[in-house]
Design an enzyme around this catalytic site. Structure first.
Site, PDB file in Angstrom:
ATOM      1  N   ASP A  80      44.730  43.897  35.292  1.00 44.62           N
ATOM      2  CA  ASP A  80      43.610  43.702  34.598  1.00 44.62           C
ATOM      3  C   ASP A  80      42.753  43.744  35.755  1.00 44.62           C
ATOM      4  O   ASP A  80      42.840  43.618  37.040  1.00 44.62           O
ATOM      5  CB  ASP A  80      43.657  42.250  34.018  1.00 44.62           C
ATOM      6  N   GLU A  81      41.499  43.844  35.267  1.00 42.42           N
ATOM      7  CA  GLU A  81      40.416  43.821  36.160  1.00 42.42           C
ATOM      8  C   GLU A  81      40.098  44.472  37.342  1.00 42.42           C
ATOM      9  O   GLU A  81      39.999  43.960  38.496  1.00 42.42           O
ATOM     10  CB  GLU A  81      39.986  42.276  36.485  1.00 42.42           C
ATOM     11  N   VAL A  82      40.615  45.594  37.428  1.00 46.45           N
ATOM     12  CA  VAL A  82      40.633  46.366  38.622  1.00 46.45           C
ATOM     13  C   VAL A  82      39.362  46.886  39.008  1.00 46.45           C
ATOM     14  O   VAL A  82      38.476  47.351  38.271  1.00 46.45           O
ATOM     15  CB  VAL A  82      41.339  47.739  38.612  1.00 46.45           C
TER      16      VAL A  82
END
Lengths: 540, 540
Positions: free
Chosen positions: A361-363
């Site tokens: 997530d949230e790269v």
């Protein structure tokens, strides 16, 4: 400012995402009253009469009908016999009501003797929700003899039934002022099974370190609410408390200090403590973002970020949001080889569950932006990639393939799907976004039966930027209870679920939990002694 | 759901209301770093150099320069000497740094010997903010001899200075891994005084009962933040825990149970505990609404409500908001006579402060509506009233007059002003509404100097529908610290107060408080050991 606490209900779905359910507990239609001894969460089927039985608290015991040790059941029997059934009220004196039949014991039976093999095993995702945590519970009177029986197919169902049994017992009305407390239960018949197989709580030991004792408090609270998965977000940018035997530098350089660590022994103690409570532990190692914690010991795992602008220089942090390095470098074999070694240790020596959470997530795409980052730009040209999400896909698919080769089933946050990454159908997707919708939008969500069949369950999640040992237990309970009931209890066909009505039943459950020693915060004004008396419907 | 926690910053004003200040702590402009030993709240004047002194933790003591007991100062000296100055780090071994001058003691001096009379008195609203809590604090070195001095005009100023002194001391950088910890302070000169004389915290013991021990935790936390008023919302609709000797039925019938009470001795212990910490206790008895608690023992004090509609019948509750009786009956002398007797006991035997909070907020006008309530309708005709607010004014003015006749100065929530009730100028008004404005609206509020001169101070307020002993301390701290600094520290002329910059200093203060034993919740990810080391600027 309290919005800072991220706390939400998340449904784990298999390739379907976006279904968020309202967090409010539900109950019968407004105006109905909950009698004393009403369980939380509500069972699948629950009938009771106004006829009562009573207990001799000095001699009553929960017993099992088979010999030999069975750690989870023995653990539960000891725990419940030692104070959970008959909490101390008033001056602590209690006796059976002489006018009523006395229940001498609750006999716990496993319907299939083979299931005793599970006594030594770790709980798994159930392949048959109809039997896996199913139990039948009865309190009956025949010829003035009272009998209590609990029959379950599996060890895990027995644990759920013992908790429910403990909730059926209630003290007399005005015990606070009485010489002696009597304890009662109604004649009851319960057939129960869970709505969802995966009923979880996600905690985060990276933003703040959580001492081991807090885990047992949380696991206790989960057991009281029939939750069965602890999703342990164990490391993140902020710290790396897990001690790896293969890479001891990870915690030596990544933990907050030399005491803020989880040794291999501590992790196994937590996993075993969860097992005794019928709870799986799924570990999350979030990559390729959220990896600054890995990078403290192994900075070469990370690609330098170049600041936000085209003039950015390597390792330029974008304060306050982003560090100089925080994404794995997806262009080098070193990264993949390291992760294979690391996850091999996890698969072989750490996790006891076949599921592993990979995060994804949230790269922070600004760090990989090829217009700033020449390494990524070069990699894209070599691979013929024209879109940065292809880089994400490159990493994701290769990482997932590696983890699957170790025999683990991957779970991913929904983010790869949002970026149009194509995932195999056996990757479990955990939805977490769209949480900000107004309640009524979520409240009206209706999903098809086909969609429903692919939902494994859900989780309450609390990331710990703003919680630690000082407040996590009181912050998450009893809100987790509300989520627990939505995950355990089947839809009762009530279109307008009525939270107002469920509040007092939840408040009783909160008081019960408080009496068991957990600092669970209140949801209503009042006082546990008083609420328990005021809420009572005397039936005899 | 966390919005359920009412928690706000309120300014107590004298006939001016509506000025709410942003709750965010402030600091110097972004980019500046706070050195170790930076106090919270910031002093009026604070200069320090990079030159250091050190301490021999085994022998260093705070002492006073006069003989005889002085309870508040003796209490503080004992408390701080026993662990607040040199908390245990690492393995607990500490020594003075051999290369630096050693401070042997901090000498506390009261500049006016007369002020020692205050040792036996209760703190009061200061009539001279310039001197009342003023102190001068110095750490200096002359001829390689280090000296620490604290001079205050009053006992209360001395307490504030001792707290500041304790905050100037900091350990060496990497004490966690060292054999021995050294403690340092910078050469420092501080001249300090508060911005506002009334710096309060409102708590509520009626929605949930708070055990006496929680009061001392809260009072400790207030002292660490230089707050000086505990506003004790002691009774309300939900319960009446105060034991009145004149009307013992009030708590006998109105408390949650016979243990959820404050005896006269307990109240005096709390007030005295506050005194030792330089904190006033102002009691609130909210009338004519919020009086269901009075009505449990004396239902005839209350006028029946008639439901919402014209067809309502007496004592008809308007669930879930309103009870069948909840407002005082303002039409009968009995009500006024009862209140005179009750407040006479409060004035003579309970409160030790000359201010009393009368509430007068949220009177449920539906209960008094003359179209439903014939008693009120009759009363209005007899008095020639045409507007229901005239009934409110009738009660309010008569009640205020009575309380003033007992020698007490009344405080009222802003509600009477909102209803155009004309109040005497000596009634203190506490604003509490308009809290829902966006931050930026409040942030931009500018008030005139004349208006400023009439502001006595402010309060953090937490009503306790959703807090009790399980979570109140961790919930209110360190948010109260932010409010504490806004109330203590003078405007530094910075238009854009920068909360981001203040965060780490507040985090250090939070860690300091945690080390002193209060379960104060975190405001940032991290670990107290690590934050204290990471935030350090080595100066020698």
């Amino acid at each position: 400012m309290f919005l800072n606490v991220q706390f939400c209900m998340i449904f784990l779905v298999s390739h379907v995402y976006g279904y968020l359910f309202p967090i409010e507990p539900r109950g019968p239609l407004q105006g109905q009253e909950w009698p004393p001894g009403s369980p939380w969460p509500l069972p699948f089927s629950w009938t009771s009469t106004e006829q009562l039985v009573t207990f001799d608290t000095a001699t009553f015991r929960i017993v099992k009908n088979f010999t030999g040790t069975c750690e989870p059941i023995d653990f539960a029997i000891q725990k419940y016999n030692q104070g959970f059934l008959f909490p101390v009220y008033g001056n602590g004196n209690s006796s059976s009501d002489p006018s009523l039949p006395v229940v001498a014991e609750l006999v716990v039976t496993l319907s299939d003797n083979e299931q005793q093999n599970e006594c030594l095993q770790y709980p798994k995702l159930s392949d048959d929700p109809e039997t896996h945590e199913h139990y039948d519970l009865g309190i009956s009177v025949t010829d003035n003899t009272a009998i209590a029986t609990l029959e379950a197919t599996t060890v895990w169902g027995a644990l759920r039934g013992i908790e429910t049994f403990s909730q059926l017992i209630w003290p007399n009305d005005d015990y606070e002022g009485q010489e002696e407390t009597h304890f009662f239960a109604n004649i009851t018949e319960i057939h129960d099974k869970p709505r969802f197989s995966h009923r979880g709580l996600m905690i985060d030991s990276a933003r703040h370190y959580l001492p081991e004792r807090i885990f047992y408090e949380i696991l206790d609270g989960m057991m009281y609410n029939k939750l069965n998965v602890l999703h342990w977000h164990i490391v993140d940018d902020q710290s790396f408390p897990l001690v790896s035997l293969k890479f001891p530098e990870l915690s030596a350089k990544g933990a907050y200090n030399d005491k803020a660590i989880y040794t291999p022994e501590a992790v196994q103690r937590v996993i075993n403590g969860a097992r005794l409570r019928g709870i799986r532990v799924i570990l999350e190692f979030d990559t390729p973002g959220h990896t600054h914690g890995f990078g403290r010991a192994f900075p070469e795992l990370l690609t330098p970020c170049y600041g936000d602008g085209p003039s950015g220089s390597p390792d330029a942090p974008n304060f306050p949001e982003h560090a100089g390095r925080e994404n794995l470098d997806p262009t080098q074999n070193y990264t993949y080889n390291f992760m294979r070694e690391f996850f091999t240790e996890i698969a072989q020596n750490v996790t006891r569950d076949s599921f592993i959470h990979l995060g994804i997530d949230e790269v922070y795409m600004g760090c990989w932006d090829p217009s700033h980052n020449p390494v990524i730009a070069d990699f894209m040209i070599k691979n013929g990639y024209t879109d940065l999400h292809q880089v994400q896909e490159h990493y994701t698919l290769r990482h997932i393939e590696m983890v699957k080769s170790l025999g683990l089933t991957p779970i991913s946050w929904q983010d790869p799907l949002d970026s149009n990454v194509t995932l195999d159908k056996d990757v479990v997707i955990q939805a977490w976004k769209d949480w900000g919708h107004p309640w009524d939008v979520q409240f009206k969500v209706r999903i098809t039966d086909e969609e429903k069949s692919r939902i494994l369950g859900g989780e309450a999640c609390i990331w710990s930027e703003f919680v630690d040992k000082t407040n996590i237990v009181s912050r998450i309970f009893p809100f987790v209870s509300a989520i627990g009931e939505r995950l355990w209890t089947f839809d009762m066909g009530i279109e307008d679920m009525d939270a107002a009505n469920a509040r007092r039943r939840l408040d009783q459950h909160r008081c019960r939990t408080l009496r068991r020693g957990l600092p669970v915060q209140p949801i209503l004004p009042g006082y546990c002694g008083r609420w328990e008396t005021e809420n009572r419907r005397r039936r005899r």
